[in-house]
Design an enzyme around this catalytic site. Structure first.
Site, PDB file in Angstrom:
ATOM      1  N   ARG A  15       0.806  -1.224   0.000  1.00  0.00           N
ATOM      2  CA  ARG A  15       0.000   0.000   0.000  1.00  0.00           C
ATOM      3  C   ARG A  15       0.838   1.272   0.000  1.00  0.00           C
ATOM      4  NH1 ARG A  15      -4.276  -0.724   4.691  1.00  0.00           N
ATOM      5  NH2 ARG A  15      -2.790  -2.253   5.503  1.00  0.00           N
ATOM      6  N   GLY A  77       2.485 -14.733   6.280  1.00  0.00           N
ATOM      7  CA  GLY A  77       1.959 -14.262   7.541  1.00  0.00           C
ATOM      8  C   GLY A  77       3.010 -13.983   8.596  1.00  0.00           C
ATOM      9  N   ASP A 102       7.540  -1.529  11.376  1.00  0.00           N
ATOM     10  CA  ASP A 102       6.795  -0.389  10.834  1.00  0.00           C
ATOM     11  C   ASP A 102       5.978   0.326  11.908  1.00  0.00           C
ATOM     12  OD1 ASP A 102       4.865  -2.264  11.323  1.00  0.00           O
ATOM     13  OD2 ASP A 102       4.059  -2.326   9.281  1.00  0.00           O
ATOM     14  N   TYR A 358      29.809  34.942  -4.530  1.00  0.00           N
ATOM     15  CA  TYR A 358      30.174  33.534  -4.432  1.00  0.00           C
ATOM     16  C   TYR A 358      31.612  33.432  -3.927  1.00  0.00           C
ATOM     17  CZ  TYR A 358      31.795  28.885  -5.470  1.00  0.00           C
ATOM     18  OH  TYR A 358      32.353  27.635  -5.353  1.00  0.00           O
ATOM     19  N   ASN A 378      37.233  29.669  -8.889  1.00  0.00           N
ATOM     20  CA  ASN A 378      38.045  28.596  -8.319  1.00  0.00           C
ATOM     21  C   ASN A 378      38.239  27.395  -9.228  1.00  0.00           C
ATOM     22  OD1 ASN A 378      35.236  28.223  -7.984  1.00  0.00           O
ATOM     23  ND2 ASN A 378      35.563  26.713  -6.375  1.00  0.00           N
ATOM     24  N   TYR A 379      37.500  27.314 -10.328  1.00  0.00           N
ATOM     25  CA  TYR A 379      37.512  26.100 -11.156  1.00  0.00           C
ATOM     26  C   TYR A 379      37.945  26.429 -12.575  1.00  0.00           C
ATOM     27  CZ  TYR A 379      35.688  21.703 -13.130  1.00  0.00           C
ATOM     28  OH  TYR A 379      35.556  20.492 -13.769  1.00  0.00           O
ATOM     29  N   SER A 397      33.115  46.275  -5.117  1.00  0.00           N
ATOM     30  CA  SER A 397      32.059  45.520  -5.783  1.00  0.00           C
ATOM     31  C   SER A 397      32.523  44.987  -7.142  1.00  0.00           C
ATOM     32  CB  SER A 397      30.841  46.426  -5.988  1.00  0.00           C
ATOM     33  OG  SER A 397      30.344  46.872  -4.745  1.00  0.00           O
ATOM     34  N   ARG A 432      41.125  48.188 -14.901  1.00  0.00           N
ATOM     35  CA  ARG A 432      40.011  48.760 -15.653  1.00  0.00           C
ATOM     36  C   ARG A 432      40.531  49.341 -16.947  1.00  0.00           C
ATOM     37  NH1 ARG A 432      37.876  52.591 -10.813  1.00  0.00           N
ATOM     38  NH2 ARG A 432      37.065  50.998  -9.375  1.00  0.00           N
TER      39      ARG A 432
END
Length: 452
Positions: A15, A77, A102, A358, A378-379, A397, A432
């Site tokens: 069930r 049974g 159960d 991140y 990082n990857y 920022s 920049r």
């Protein structure tokens, strides 16, 4: 005399509408069979044998060598399930406690009381009065109150279905007596099954338990949800008794191994899982989920925050809507703001990253300000690399640190920079393009477009 516990865990759980073993379904964050094992140990079991059948390998993989196993080859049974452990029972001079895998609400304390009170009876079982009986056999008594027999629900007639005292399916027997009675069970019923309830037909002691909720058998997903709700509520009540403020106990979800110290405050709809410790004075706001983590004193975990396998030091603030992934260590008095994600970092005392950032695979010193939009790259597609940022660094920022890279103490990283080389202490680093301004250019450009 030693106590052998037999846990019946061979059922298919038809069930539940699943290919998975029923006893491995989680009630309040823990597989149901684990509750039976824990309760048996609390009751004083010297050995626990789990009778497996459908999904046997999955059950064995979960429980490992903490228990022994017997196999019920066919579903014939509950009596047949116990007979699967015949070789183990007959080899020992023991008492046998039979549990169902159960029934996650049964407490070790109830079982221990049952074992002690039924010590001198060859066959005993737990019975309880219920408002709406279901799931297990009814107790049928004679005029003198003696137990005449137990009726399985599927065989009960209409009169018997109105009986409100049920046999919970939990038995305690002398090993020899149990095997003798099992060997003489009559299978002349509609299903041709061996009913364990029939062992009381020659006389049995009925131990009356008080809390009907403990003996709820889980046969459907609705039963599972109801049992989980009860377990979570019990845990909430225990924590509140120990000095934790839980604003809405009905929407509090904590695992069995969770620790919460006094004077912590838990808002609604909070999930706390695994081996998590919440220390005093900490507040967890709505919608947060914390797993396998330590949250130290006087922290704020704000709304809708996810924390996994992490350490949050004293006086820190995390969120709202932040994610601390595995390996995050906040060393204290830190701020991790909205939409900040961290992974495998050390964040020094007093350092903060307030929003949209991140930070992964990084060693960051104390009193560092990480500006909005900062990323540790990082990857490289093959390997992960570390970013190291010294004490007192100010990061503007929209900065990208292309790891591996080292930033010296007290450095300042200009907004909008992509840092690919090491930065010495007390240095300004800025990358920049030169800003170019052409006055009146926009109007001229628009006119040229209109002429075409």
């Amino acid at each position: 005399m030693s106590l052998l516990t037999i846990i019946l865990a061979a059922g298919k759980g038809t069930r539940m509408k699943s290919e998975n073993p029923k006893v491995l379904f989680e009630a309040a964050g823990r597989p149901m069979v684990d509750y039976a094992v824990s309760a048996a140990r609390e009751a004083g079991a010297n050995e626990i044998n789990v009778v497996v059948g459908s999904g046997a390998e999955l059950v064995k993989a979960h429980l490992g060598n903490s228990v022994t196993y017997s196999v019920q080859k066919e579903q014939r049974g509950t009596g047949d399930a116990v007979m699967a452990a015949e070789e183990i029972i007959k080899d020992k001079k023991c008492r046998v406690l039979i549990l169902c895998g159960d029934m996650p609400l049964v407490s070790g304390a109830t079982l221990r009381n049952f074992v002690e009170e039924a010590e001198h009876h060859p066959v005993s079982f737990i019975t309880v009065d219920v408002e709406k009986p279901f799931g297990y056999g009814r107790v049928v008594r004679g005029t003198n109150g003696n137990v005449l027999r137990i009726v399985e629900q599927k065989d009960a007639n209409e009169n018997e279905k109105r009986i409100k005292e049920i046999n919970t399916g939990i038995y305690l027997c002398d090993g020899d007596t149990l095997l003798d009675r099992l060997s003489r069970i009559d299978t002349k019923n509609a299903q041709g099954e061996f009913y364990l309830t029939d062992i009381v037909s020659e006389g049995a002691y009925a131990y009356k338990a008080e809390d009907e909720d403990e003996f709820m058998g889980v046969n459907t997903r609705a039963h599972l949800a109801a049992a989980s709700k009860m377990i979570w509520r019990r845990r909430a009540e225990r924590f509140m008794e120990e000095g934790v403020s839980i604003l809405d106990p009905d929407t509090f979800y904590a695992g069995a191994d969770v620790e919460i110290k006094k004077d912590a405050v838990i808002y609604p709809n909070v999930y706390i899982e695994g081996e998590t410790i919440i220390h005093s004075g900490t507040t967890i706001y709505p919608g947060s989920r914390i797993k396998d983590s330590v949250i130290e004193e006087n922290c704020e975990i704000k709304d809708n925050t996810l924390i996994q396998d992490s350490f949050v030091g004293k006086g820190s603030s995390v969120g709202p809507m932040a994610q601390l992934r595995p390996g995050t260590k906040l060393l204290g008095e830190n701020k991790i703001g909205n939409f900040v994600e961290t992974k495998k970092i050390s964040f020094g005392e007093g350092s903060k990253a307030s929003h949209l950032t991140y930070l992964g695979d990084a060693d960051i010193g104390k009193d560092v300000n990480v500006g909005c939009g900062t990323i540790t790259c990082n990857y490289d597609g093959i390997n992960k690399h570390v970013t190291t940022i010294g004490d007192g660094v100010f990061v503007g920022s929209d900065v990208q640190f292309v790891a591996p890279v080292n930033i010296g103490k007290g450095a300042l990283i200009g907004a909008g920079s992509t840092i690919t080389k090491d930065v010495p202490e007390d240095s300004l680093a800025i990358t920049r393009a030169k800003q170019l301004i052409k006055e009146g250019w926009v109007s001229s450009w628009k006119k040229s477009k209109e002429k075409k």
